[in-house]
Motif scaffolding. Structure first.
Motif, PDB file in Angstrom:
ATOM      1  N   ARG A 341      -0.801   1.426  -8.790  1.00  0.00           N
ATOM      2  CA  ARG A 341      -1.118   0.566  -7.509  1.00  0.00           C
ATOM      3  C   ARG A 341      -1.485   1.655  -6.502  1.00  0.00           C
ATOM      4  O   ARG A 341      -1.163   2.727  -6.375  1.00  0.00           O
ATOM      5  N   ALA A 342      -2.317   0.968  -5.763  1.00  0.00           N
ATOM      6  CA  ALA A 342      -2.887   1.756  -4.479  1.00  0.00           C
ATOM      7  C   ALA A 342      -2.175   1.388  -3.260  1.00  0.00           C
ATOM      8  O   ALA A 342      -1.707   0.325  -3.168  1.00  0.00           O
ATOM      9  N   ARG A 343      -2.179   2.265  -2.384  1.00  0.00           N
ATOM     10  CA  ARG A 343      -1.294   1.945  -1.109  1.00  0.00           C
ATOM     11  C   ARG A 343      -2.560   2.530   0.100  1.00  0.00           C
ATOM     12  O   ARG A 343      -3.121   3.607   0.135  1.00  0.00           O
ATOM     13  N   ASP A 344      -2.404   1.718   1.142  1.00  0.00           N
ATOM     14  CA  ASP A 344      -3.094   1.854   2.150  1.00  0.00           C
ATOM     15  C   ASP A 344      -2.354   2.505   3.346  1.00  0.00           C
ATOM     16  O   ASP A 344      -1.035   2.671   3.405  1.00  0.00           O
ATOM     17  N   ALA A 345      -2.958   2.906   4.634  1.00  0.00           N
ATOM     18  CA  ALA A 345      -2.094   3.583   5.610  1.00  0.00           C
ATOM     19  C   ALA A 345      -1.213   2.602   6.339  1.00  0.00           C
ATOM     20  O   ALA A 345      -0.220   3.038   6.990  1.00  0.00           O
ATOM     21  N   ALA A 346      -1.236   1.370   6.039  1.00  0.00           N
ATOM     22  CA  ALA A 346      -0.195   0.217   6.807  1.00  0.00           C
ATOM     23  C   ALA A 346       0.771   0.240   5.774  1.00  0.00           C
ATOM     24  O   ALA A 346       1.786  -0.541   6.182  1.00  0.00           O
ATOM     25  N   GLY A 347       1.026   0.699   4.606  1.00  0.00           N
ATOM     26  CA  GLY A 347       1.923   0.682   3.646  1.00  0.00           C
ATOM     27  C   GLY A 347       1.845  -0.501   2.556  1.00  0.00           C
ATOM     28  O   GLY A 347       2.668  -0.762   2.083  1.00  0.00           O
ATOM     29  N   ASN A 348       0.850  -0.927   2.840  1.00  0.00           N
ATOM     30  CA  ASN A 348       0.467  -2.357   1.683  1.00  0.00           C
ATOM     31  C   ASN A 348       0.109  -1.683   0.298  1.00  0.00           C
ATOM     32  O   ASN A 348      -0.630  -0.646   0.319  1.00  0.00           O
ATOM     33  N   ALA A 349       0.587  -2.194  -0.756  1.00  0.00           N
ATOM     34  CA  ALA A 349       0.414  -2.127  -1.999  1.00  0.00           C
ATOM     35  C   ALA A 349      -0.481  -3.217  -2.682  1.00  0.00           C
ATOM     36  O   ALA A 349      -0.473  -3.922  -2.452  1.00  0.00           O
ATOM     37  N   SER A 350      -1.449  -2.475  -3.490  1.00  0.00           N
ATOM     38  CA  SER A 350      -2.284  -3.401  -4.363  1.00  0.00           C
ATOM     39  C   SER A 350      -1.722  -3.972  -5.333  1.00  0.00           C
ATOM     40  O   SER A 350      -0.354  -3.537  -5.849  1.00  0.00           O
ATOM     41  N   THR A 351      -2.276  -4.948  -5.981  1.00  0.00           N
ATOM     42  CA  THR A 351      -1.714  -5.397  -7.289  1.00  0.00           C
ATOM     43  C   THR A 351      -2.067  -4.234  -8.460  1.00  0.00           C
ATOM     44  O   THR A 351      -2.663  -3.350  -8.056  1.00  0.00           O
TER      45      THR A 351
END
Length: 577
Positions: A341-351
């Motif tokens: 899973r990938a994570r962005d700077a806002a803390g959101n995680a990909s599927t």
């Protein structure tokens, strides 16, 4: 970070897993709150069940304690159900470098490594079935040490935890910025613990810049107002922290409550960006070993880090946005389903990426020899020291107590003949010990011939041989024998011989406090102490503790023990000049 201090599958990331974080404004970033919940289960724990909370540290007794607590089990289970990662508190005593002694009175790195592993094993024995997510390692050194001795020991501790307790999430707490040798140790580093005033001008080490924010945690106490809380969060975002916690509470223990502005803190930490990054490509094994997998995958844009899962269980995170990781401590000849899973700077995680089956190689056919000569030395009321002959071709030694693995020690940190302490045992109880060797291929030796040992029967008082003397202007010397394995060895000092002043305890008014190898002066009212720059501990051999402090004139003291054993006080001891 202490309760009373006035108070990895093991994972190694590929070298230089760093990269430039996707350019974004501070407003695009998100913060997850990580809370040292040093308070009893109940209403405050219930308030932690929020999507904005990422980590909670549980601490019943400066560690797991010896006994199962159903209230803590329920709290851990409820928090886990709400998506919170609950960690158990484990002290590492700065590996003895500050004079901090283990429960058996030892100050070596090996003794602290062994005690910490046993505390981890106890946490999982008591609460692993209720959703315990990992461990919080406190009192961590921040420098590499001579030849990397400190960082190597913490790396071995992290690897052992994650190999014995697959999926364990680990945090180390040096409380300040570390040297770069700690970059691949643990999932998160707590690199600031201090006041709001100090945080205003503090800066993290240069090597941390551009790393995944979710690898760093800042704790800021004495943050008096909601405005200061908001400003501290803004500073934390700028300084690359993905986890924070702000509280107006102050020393001695700022972590024993939640702030009045708790809901505002939750709201302020949330990001308006709720769009997850794109799904990364499927993982591919670029190298397979019998206990290791080197993985890479097609990256996802606008990503600061990745989490790697085996059979649905998170086992690793990258140190940056480079899409690669090496897993260690895997089972040989075993098939795993790998997802990322990938994570962005806002803390959101990909599927999750598409699951890919990957199998580790079979081990070689040459297991190490069985360790010989297992014997017990220095059998005590609640502990024993074990020694054995070293076996060739060994990467780890496992120590089993009544068939349960409680220690995994690398021979590089285990000098020949060095005794290994096993603590937290029950007095007057028989235990069966064994040791087996593991090689780098994952083979295990046959276990050593079992050794049965009965711990000693307690006799006399928990604290005995208590004395105090003043030698002219040189100050006072105190000594006491602690006959049970206490975590905290206290001396309360009534320097003015006036019970109405200082901290009221056991019939005296303590103006000073010795706690293990630290010295404090009472400040204000209640449990409120200021550190004094002095190491009072002279020695702690064979449970006989000796301290020396610059207190003169006739006065009184009380010796106190607490932690893993039942709390105990000595009678008041007059100290004459």
């Amino acid at each position: 970070m202490f309760v009373r201090r006035v108070a990895a599958v093991a994972v190694l990331l590929l070298a230089s897993l760093t990269g430039t974080v996707h350019a974004s404004s501070v407003d695009d970033r998100g913060m997850s709150l990580a809370v040292p919940a040093y308070f009893a289960p109940g209403r405050l724990w219930e308030r932690l069940a929020d999507p904005g909370v990422g980590i909670v540290v549980a601490n019943p007794s400066s560690g797991p304690g010896k006994d199962f607590d159903p209230a803590y089990a329920e709290a851990v289970s409820d928090a886990r159900a709400a998506g919170v990662t609950v960690l158990g508190y484990v002290a590492t005593g700065y590996l003895g470098s500050t004079g901090r002694a283990t429960r058996l009175g030892e100050t070596t790195s090996l003794a602290w490594l062994a005690q910490a592993q046993q505390d981890v094993a106890r946490w999982y024995e008591l609460y692993g079935g209720y959703g315990l997510g990992g461990v919080f390692l406190d009192e961590v050194q921040n420098v590499c040490g001579p030849g990397g001795a400190y960082s190597d020991t913490y790396r071995a501790l992290d690897e052992s935890i994650k190999s014995l307790h697959r999926g364990a999430f680990t945090v180390i707490n040096p409380g300040i910025g570390t040297e770069e040798c700690y970059a691949d140790i643990a999932d998160v580093s707590l690199t600031f613990e201090g006041t709001y005033e100090t945080y205003q001008t503090w800066q993290p080490p240069a090597w941390q810049r551009g790393r995944d924010p979710r690898r760093f945690w800042h704790l800021v106490h004495a943050t008096a107002t909601e405005e200061q809380m908001t400003e501290a969060l803004r500073l934390g975002e700028q300084r690359g922290a993905g986890y924070m916690y702000l509280t107006p509470d102050v020393l001695a223990n700022p972590w024993d409550t939640l702030p009045d502005y708790w809901q505002a803190e939750l709201d302020a930490a949330r990001s308006a960006d709720t769009t997850p990054p794109a799904r990364p490509g499927p993982a591919a094994a670029v190298e397979r070993g019998s206990t290791t997998l080197a993985l890479t995958w097609r990256p996802s844009p606008h990503t600061v880090g990745y989490d790697v899962h085996l059979d649905g269980l998170r086992v690793a995170g990258t140190a940056g946005r480079v899409p690669a990781v090496t897993l260690k401590g895997l089972d040989p000849g075993t098939r795993y389903a790998v997802t990322v899973r990938a994570r962005d700077a806002a803390g959101n995680a990909s599927t999750a990426s598409a699951a890919v089956p990957v199998r580790t190689r079979k081990p070689d056919r040459s297991p190490p020899a069985t360790p010989a000569g297992l014997r017990a030395e220095d059998v005590r009321v609640a502990g024993v020291r074990l020694t054995w002959e070293r076996a060739a071709d060994t990467a780890w030694y496992d120590v089993l107590v009544d068939g349960k693995r409680v220690l995994r020690l690398p021979p590089t940190l285990l000098p020949a003949g060095a005794p290994v302490p096993v603590t937290g045992l029950t007095p007057a109880t028989s235990y069966t010990f064994s040791v087996l060797a593991r090689d780098a291929s994952g083979n295990e030796s046959a276990p050593a011939r079992p050794l049965t040992v009965t711990t000693a029967e307690p006799s006399g008082d928990p604290i005995s041989e208590t004395t105090g003397t003043v030698t002219g202007d040189d100050g006072a010397t105190y000594q006491a024998r602690y006959n049970l394995p206490f975590d905290f060895h206290h001396v309360y000092i009534d320097a003015d011989d006036d019970a109405s002043t200082g901290f009221a305890v056991a019939g005296i008014g303590a103006d000073y406090l010795i706690e293990n190898a630290w010295f404090y002066r009472h400040a204000g009212t209640g449990w409120n102490w200021t550190p004094v720059d002095l190491n009072p501990l002279v020695s702690s051999a064979d449970d006989l503790f000796v301290w020396r402090v610059p207190v003169t004139g006739a006065h009184r003291v009380v010796f106190h023990g607490s932690g893993s054993s039942p709390e105990a006080y000595s009678p008041v001891v007059p100290v004459t000049g």
